[in-house]
Design a protein around this motif. Sequence first.
Motif, PDB file in Angstrom:
ATOM      1  N   ASP A  22     -77.836  57.963  64.585  1.00  0.00           N
ATOM      2  CA  ASP A  22     -77.088  57.250  63.554  1.00  0.00           C
ATOM      3  C   ASP A  22     -77.840  57.185  62.231  1.00  0.00           C
ATOM      4  N   SER A  23     -79.116  56.845  62.286  1.00  0.00           N
ATOM      5  CA  SER A  23     -79.876  56.727  61.033  1.00  0.00           C
ATOM      6  C   SER A  23     -80.075  58.091  60.378  1.00  0.00           C
ATOM      7  N   THR A  24     -80.182  59.143  61.181  1.00  0.00           N
ATOM      8  CA  THR A  24     -80.301  60.490  60.614  1.00  0.00           C
ATOM      9  C   THR A  24     -79.017  60.882  59.902  1.00  0.00           C
ATOM     10  N   THR A  25     -77.890  60.572  60.514  1.00  0.00           N
ATOM     11  CA  THR A  25     -76.597  60.829  59.875  1.00  0.00           C
ATOM     12  C   THR A  25     -76.497  60.062  58.557  1.00  0.00           C
ATOM     13  N   CYS A  26     -76.959  58.814  58.565  1.00  0.00           N
ATOM     14  CA  CYS A  26     -76.915  57.997  57.349  1.00  0.00           C
ATOM     15  C   CYS A  26     -77.831  58.542  56.258  1.00  0.00           C
ATOM     16  N   LEU A  27     -78.961  59.117  56.647  1.00  0.00           N
ATOM     17  CA  LEU A  27     -79.860  59.716  55.661  1.00  0.00           C
ATOM     18  C   LEU A  27     -79.149  60.835  54.913  1.00  0.00           C
ATOM     19  N   TYR A  28     -78.463  61.688  55.650  1.00  0.00           N
ATOM     20  CA  TYR A  28     -77.784  62.807  55.009  1.00  0.00           C
ATOM     21  C   TYR A  28     -76.545  62.344  54.253  1.00  0.00           C
ATOM     22  N   TRP A  29     -75.909  61.289  54.726  1.00  0.00           N
ATOM     23  CA  TRP A  29     -74.816  60.663  53.972  1.00  0.00           C
ATOM     24  C   TRP A  29     -75.347  60.172  52.628  1.00  0.00           C
ATOM     25  N   ALA A  30     -76.499  59.516  52.643  1.00  0.00           N
ATOM     26  CA  ALA A  30     -77.089  58.990  51.413  1.00  0.00           C
ATOM     27  C   ALA A  30     -77.487  60.107  50.459  1.00  0.00           C
ATOM     28  N   LEU A  31     -77.997  61.205  50.991  1.00  0.00           N
ATOM     29  CA  LEU A  31     -78.398  62.328  50.144  1.00  0.00           C
ATOM     30  C   LEU A  31     -77.203  62.916  49.393  1.00  0.00           C
ATOM     31  N   ARG A  32     -76.034  62.814  49.998  1.00  0.00           N
ATOM     32  CA  ARG A  32     -74.822  63.285  49.330  1.00  0.00           C
ATOM     33  C   ARG A  32     -74.326  62.290  48.278  1.00  0.00           C
ATOM     34  N   ARG A  33     -74.705  61.043  48.417  1.00  0.00           N
ATOM     35  CA  ARG A  33     -74.097  59.988  47.608  1.00  0.00           C
ATOM     36  C   ARG A  33     -74.966  59.512  46.447  1.00  0.00           C
ATOM     37  N   PHE A  34     -76.279  59.503  46.629  1.00  0.00           N
ATOM     38  CA  PHE A  34     -77.163  58.890  45.643  1.00  0.00           C
ATOM     39  C   PHE A  34     -78.052  59.926  44.952  1.00  0.00           C
ATOM     40  N   ASP A  35     -78.522  59.538  43.755  1.00  0.00           N
ATOM     41  CA  ASP A  35     -79.380  60.428  42.981  1.00  0.00           C
ATOM     42  C   ASP A  35     -80.793  60.512  43.560  1.00  0.00           C
ATOM     43  N   HIS A  36     -81.264  59.416  44.106  1.00  0.00           N
ATOM     44  CA  HIS A  36     -82.634  59.349  44.625  1.00  0.00           C
ATOM     45  C   HIS A  36     -82.604  58.609  45.959  1.00  0.00           C
ATOM     46  N   VAL A  37     -83.251  59.185  46.975  1.00  0.00           N
ATOM     47  CA  VAL A  37     -83.234  58.602  48.322  1.00  0.00           C
ATOM     48  C   VAL A  37     -84.643  58.574  48.890  1.00  0.00           C
ATOM     49  N   GLU A  38     -85.015  57.437  49.463  1.00  0.00           N
ATOM     50  CA  GLU A  38     -86.251  57.300  50.212  1.00  0.00           C
ATOM     51  C   GLU A  38     -85.901  56.724  51.583  1.00  0.00           C
ATOM     52  N   ALA A  39     -86.858  56.753  52.496  1.00  0.00           N
ATOM     53  CA  ALA A  39     -86.614  56.252  53.848  1.00  0.00           C
ATOM     54  C   ALA A  39     -87.712  55.282  54.251  1.00  0.00           C
ATOM     55  N   VAL A  40     -87.355  54.322  55.089  1.00  0.00           N
ATOM     56  CA  VAL A  40     -88.338  53.411  55.658  1.00  0.00           C
ATOM     57  C   VAL A  40     -88.166  53.402  57.169  1.00  0.00           C
ATOM     58  N   THR A  41     -89.279  53.508  57.874  1.00  0.00           N
ATOM     59  CA  THR A  41     -89.291  53.512  59.338  1.00  0.00           C
ATOM     60  C   THR A  41     -90.185  52.374  59.807  1.00  0.00           C
ATOM     61  N   PHE A  42     -89.729  51.638  60.820  1.00  0.00           N
ATOM     62  CA  PHE A  42     -90.467  50.477  61.304  1.00  0.00           C
ATOM     63  C   PHE A  42     -91.096  50.752  62.671  1.00  0.00           C
ATOM     64  N   ASP A  43     -92.385  50.520  62.753  1.00  0.00           N
ATOM     65  CA  ASP A  43     -93.095  50.559  64.029  1.00  0.00           C
ATOM     66  C   ASP A  43     -93.136  49.120  64.535  1.00  0.00           C
ATOM     67  N   TYR A  44     -92.211  48.790  65.440  1.00  0.00           N
ATOM     68  CA  TYR A  44     -92.106  47.420  65.915  1.00  0.00           C
ATOM     69  C   TYR A  44     -92.551  47.269  67.375  1.00  0.00           C
ATOM     70  N   GLY A  45     -93.343  48.241  67.811  1.00  0.00           N
ATOM     71  CA  GLY A  45     -93.825  48.196  69.184  1.00  0.00           C
ATOM     72  C   GLY A  45     -92.831  48.729  70.189  1.00  0.00           C
ATOM     73  N   GLN A  46     -91.881  49.542  69.730  1.00  0.00           N
ATOM     74  CA  GLN A  46     -90.865  50.086  70.627  1.00  0.00           C
ATOM     75  C   GLN A  46     -91.497  50.991  71.679  1.00  0.00           C
ATOM     76  N   ARG A  47     -90.988  50.906  72.894  1.00  0.00           N
ATOM     77  CA  ARG A  47     -91.539  51.709  73.989  1.00  0.00           C
ATOM     78  C   ARG A  47     -91.175  53.186  73.818  1.00  0.00           C
ATOM     79  N   HIS A  48     -90.044  53.459  73.185  1.00  0.00           N
ATOM     80  CA  HIS A  48     -89.637  54.851  72.941  1.00  0.00           C
ATOM     81  C   HIS A  48     -90.250  55.306  71.607  1.00  0.00           C
ATOM     82  N   ARG A  49     -91.579  55.394  71.596  1.00  0.00           N
ATOM     83  CA  ARG A  49     -92.316  55.646  70.362  1.00  0.00           C
ATOM     84  C   ARG A  49     -92.141  57.066  69.834  1.00  0.00           C
TER      85      ARG A  49
END
Length: 238
Positions: A22-49
């Motif tokens: 889902d977030s990957t799809t949203c990244l590419y959606w944003a690239l189509r929509r906005f002039d400038h795009v950055e991403a933030v990823t959270f390391d919250y201790g998820q087991r599926h690291r």
Amino acid sequence: MMSPATDHSGGRALVVLSGGQDSTTCLYWALRRFDHVEAVTFDYGQRHRVELAAATRIAADAGVRQHLLPINTFSALGGNALTDVAMAPETGLRADGDSELPNTFVPGRNLIFLTFAAALAWQRQLDHLVVGVAQTDYSGYPDCRAPTLAALQQALTLGLDRAIAVHAPLMQLSKADTVRLAADVGALPALAHSHTCYHGAVPPCGECAACQLRARGFAEAGVEDPLVARCREEAACR
């Protein structure tokens, strides 16, 4: 909250990128929509690291600056199957009408993610936040619902004294519709390196609810999952 349309509207956006479908799809959606795009990823201790490495690969391939922020409080709290190694993620999908939250619900996760994302956006002079939540998902997580995001958008705007627009382009989409949107915005090749499995398995375990929901979406859309195809073609699937 924005619709899944991909018309270009300009502006500067920050995408919450987990490395999942889902977030990957949203990244590419944003690239189509906005002039400038950055991403933030959270390391919250998820087991599926493994999803952290997936997010880094996807951001790099898209040519997007990625910010990795550590948040270890969720792991310290425990009590859910995504951060507590003593709990196993539920298998299978819940029946329609089942209102009980699954043990993969991390209380407050998206509230915290978007708050930190807004703080980063303020520093980076980014006015739009994009997040891949959907209230149509089987899980029914309360922090993935439209009223929650609308209230949070208002709170962030007031608390930062700056207009922050929260976009959830997948909010009303089924998983099959999300696959179709991914195809429309050119995200399918990137999905070959995305990660969804709650067990962190590559190839996907096919048993956890996240894997089954993803598989059902691709099947209903009539599209082969690029991740499954890559794992079939590459012996090591790396």
